[in-house]
Design an enzyme around this catalytic site. Structure first.
Site, mmCIF file in Angstrom:
data_model
loop_
_atom_site.group_PDB
_atom_site.id
_atom_site.type_symbol
_atom_site.label_atom_id
_atom_site.label_comp_id
_atom_site.label_asym_id
_atom_site.label_seq_id
_atom_site.Cartn_x
_atom_site.Cartn_y
_atom_site.Cartn_z
ATOM 1 C CB SER A 144 19.215 57.132 -8.031
ATOM 2 O OG SER A 144 19.277 56.894 -6.645
ATOM 3 C CE1 TYR A 157 17.351 62.301 -6.313
ATOM 4 C CE2 TYR A 157 17.312 60.026 -5.554
ATOM 5 C CZ TYR A 157 17.969 61.067 -6.183
ATOM 6 O OH TYR A 157 19.234 60.879 -6.706
HETATM 7 P P1 NAP Z 1 25.215 68.098 -6.718
HETATM 8 O O1 NAP Z 1 26.578 67.940 -6.147
HETATM 9 O O2 NAP Z 1 24.185 68.842 -5.942
HETATM 10 O O3 NAP Z 1 25.363 68.741 -8.190
HETATM 11 C C1 NAP Z 1 24.219 69.000 -8.959
HETATM 12 C C2 NAP Z 1 24.617 69.634 -10.283
HETATM 13 O O4 NAP Z 1 23.427 69.833 -11.068
HETATM 14 C C3 NAP Z 1 25.267 70.992 -10.130
HETATM 15 O O5 NAP Z 1 26.236 71.158 -11.147
HETATM 16 C C4 NAP Z 1 24.102 71.962 -10.356
HETATM 17 O O6 NAP Z 1 24.567 73.223 -10.811
HETATM 18 C C5 NAP Z 1 23.326 71.215 -11.451
HETATM 19 N N1 NAP Z 1 21.908 71.569 -11.546
HETATM 20 C C6 NAP Z 1 20.934 71.459 -10.608
HETATM 21 N N2 NAP Z 1 19.782 71.921 -11.078
HETATM 22 C C7 NAP Z 1 20.013 72.336 -12.355
HETATM 23 C C8 NAP Z 1 19.206 72.928 -13.367
HETATM 24 N N3 NAP Z 1 17.911 73.192 -13.159
HETATM 25 N N4 NAP Z 1 19.770 73.234 -14.567
HETATM 26 C C9 NAP Z 1 21.085 72.962 -14.790
HETATM 27 N N5 NAP Z 1 21.894 72.399 -13.866
HETATM 28 C C10 NAP Z 1 21.364 72.104 -12.657
HETATM 29 O O7 NAP Z 1 24.546 66.664 -7.025
HETATM 30 P P2 NAP Z 1 25.237 65.233 -7.281
HETATM 31 O O8 NAP Z 1 25.251 64.480 -6.020
HETATM 32 O O9 NAP Z 1 26.499 65.401 -8.042
HETATM 33 O O10 NAP Z 1 24.116 64.540 -8.191
HETATM 34 C C11 NAP Z 1 24.216 64.493 -9.611
HETATM 35 C C12 NAP Z 1 23.215 63.478 -10.143
HETATM 36 O O11 NAP Z 1 23.496 62.190 -9.587
HETATM 37 C C13 NAP Z 1 21.756 63.802 -9.784
HETATM 38 O O12 NAP Z 1 20.908 63.443 -10.864
HETATM 39 C C14 NAP Z 1 21.497 62.890 -8.600
HETATM 40 O O13 NAP Z 1 20.130 62.592 -8.452
HETATM 41 C C15 NAP Z 1 22.314 61.672 -9.004
HETATM 42 N N6 NAP Z 1 22.667 60.788 -7.902
HETATM 43 C C16 NAP Z 1 23.493 61.238 -6.899
HETATM 44 C C17 NAP Z 1 23.846 60.354 -5.881
HETATM 45 C C18 NAP Z 1 24.778 60.747 -4.772
HETATM 46 O O14 NAP Z 1 25.049 59.897 -3.912
HETATM 47 N N7 NAP Z 1 25.296 61.958 -4.729
HETATM 48 C C19 NAP Z 1 23.333 59.052 -5.883
HETATM 49 C C20 NAP Z 1 22.492 58.659 -6.915
HETATM 50 C C21 NAP Z 1 22.180 59.532 -7.924
HETATM 51 P P3 NAP Z 1 23.778 74.623 -10.489
HETATM 52 O O15 NAP Z 1 23.356 74.549 -9.053
HETATM 53 O O16 NAP Z 1 24.752 75.693 -10.794
HETATM 54 O O17 NAP Z 1 22.628 74.650 -11.441
#
Ligand code: NAP
Length: 253
Positions: A144, A157
Site C-alpha cells: 500500500s 494498518y
Molecule cells: P475489499 O474490497 O474489502 O476485499 C477484501 C477481500 O479480502 C475480499 O475478497 C474478502 O473476502 C477477502 N478477505 C478478507 N479477510 C479475509 C480472510 N481472513 N481470509 C480470506 N479472505 C479474506 O478490499 P480491497 O480494497 O480490494 O483490498 C485488497 C487489498 O488491497 C488489501 O490487502 C488492502 O489492504 C490493499 N489495498 C487496498 C487499497 C484500496 O484503495 N482499496 C489501497 C492499498 C492497498 P471475504 O470477506 O469473503 O473473506
C-alpha cells in the site's frame, strides 16, 4: 509481447472474491492464466468464478481463512494435488480498521496484523514449499502507499503494510536462490468496500484528489498491468521491489 504471456499458469489470488483481488484475477486471466478464487464467503467466490468462466476463462473456487495456518496449509495442498502447481501467488486479502491509536483495541490490532501480515507469511511459506523443488514461481504481496506513508487513525494498518514491505524483501532474499521472485504491488487509493467510508467523505475525496499528481482516485483495472508484469517473465530479473500504482502520491510531500 510474449514475455507478458501467462498462458496456462495457475495463479492463487487471496481475497479475490471482491475489490482489488477480483480485478487482479480478471487481469491475470486476460493474460492467459488460470486462477483460484479465494475469500471466506463461498457465495461471493462462486459469483466471481461464474463470471470468469462465462467469459471463457479457467477459474476454480477455494474458500479458506488466510489467518488460519492449518486451513491455509490444507487448502494449498489440495490446490496442488487437485488443480495443479501454483506458479503465481498474489497475497491480496486484507482489511482496514480506523481508530485513533490511543483508543485502538488490542483484539482489533491482532485481527488486522493477522489478516494483513501473518497471512502473507502463512500462505507464501506453504506455496514456497511447493515452488522450491520446481525452482520456479512469482509471489506478489499487495502492499500500500501506507507501506511508506502514515495518516491519522490508521497507524496499525500502516504498521502491517510497512511490515509486509520488509517481509517482501526478506522472502525475495531467502527464496531468490531457489528461483522464486517476490515483489510488492502498492496501490494508492482505489474505491472498494475497504475504502467506502472515505469514498463517501467528500472532504477526504477532495483532499486526496488535490494531493494526487494525477488528480483522482484509481480504478481497480489500473492495477492489472503491474500485476501481469510482476507475475510474468517480463520481470524475470525483478525481485524484492515494491511497485507503487498510486497516481504519484508517494512522489509528493
Ligand atoms: P475489499 O474490497 O474489502 O476485499 C477484501 C477481500 O479480502 C475480499 O475478497 C474478502 O473476502 C477477502 N478477505 C478478507 N479477510 C479475509 C480472510 N481472513 N481470509 C480470506 N479472505 C479474506 O478490499 P480491497 O480494497 O480490494 O483490498 C485488497 C487489498 O488491497 C488489501 O490487502 C488492502 O489492504 C490493499 N489495498 C487496498 C487499497 C484500496 O484503495 N482499496 C489501497 C492499498 C492497498 P471475504 O470477506 O469473503 O473473506
Amino acid at each position: 509481447m510474449n514475455v507478458f504471456c501467462l498462458n496456462n499458469r495457475l495463479a492463487l489470488v487471496t481475497g479475490s472474491s471482491a475489490g482489488i483481488g477480483e480485478a487482479l484475477a480478471h487481469g491475470l486471466c486476460e493474460a492467459g492464466a488460470h486462477v483460484v478464487i479465494n475469500g471466506r464467503r463461498t457465495d461471493a467466490i462462486a459469483r466471481v468464478v461464474a463470471e470468469l468462466q462465462a467469459a471463457g476463462h479457467t477459474a476454480h473456487a477455494m474458500a479458506f481463512d488466510v489467518t488460519d495456518p492449518a486451513a491455509v496449509k490444507s487448502a494449498i495442498d489440495r490446490i496442488e494435488a487437485d488443480i495443479g502447481p501454483i506458479e503465481i501467488l498474489i497475497n491480496n486479502a486484507g482489511i482496514q480498521r480506523r481508530q485513533t491509536l490511543e483508543a485502538f483495541e488490542e483484539e482489533t490490532w491482532r485481527e488486522l496484523m493477522s489478516t494483513n501480515l501473518d497471512s502473507a507469511f502463512y500462505v507464501a511459506k506453504r506455496v514456497a514449499n511447493h515452488m522450491i523443488p520446481r525452482r520456479r514461481g512469482s509471489i506478489i504481496n499487495i502492499c500500500s502507499v501506507q507501506s511508506e506513508l502514515g495518516r491519522p487513525s490508521i497507524a496499525p494498518y500502516a504498521a502491517s503494510k510497512g511490515g509486509l514491505k520488509m517481509l517482501t524483501k526478506g522472502m525475495a532474499i531467502d527464496w531468490g536462490p531457489h528461483g522464486i521472485r517476490v515483489n510488492g504491488l502498492g496501490p494508492g487509493y482505489f474505491a472498494t468496500e475497504l475504502n467506502k467510508a472515505l469514498v463517501a467523505d467528500e472532504t477526504f475525496s477532495q483532499w486526496l484528489c488535490d494531493r494526487t499528481p494525477l488528480g483522482r482516485w484509481g480504478e481497480v483495472g489500473e492495477l492489472t498491468g503491474a500485476a501481469v508484469f510482476l507475475a510474468s517473465d517480463a520481470s524475470s530479473f525483478v525481485t524484492g521491489h515494491v511497485l507503487y500504482v498510486d497516481g504519484g502520491v508517494t512522489a509528493r510531500l
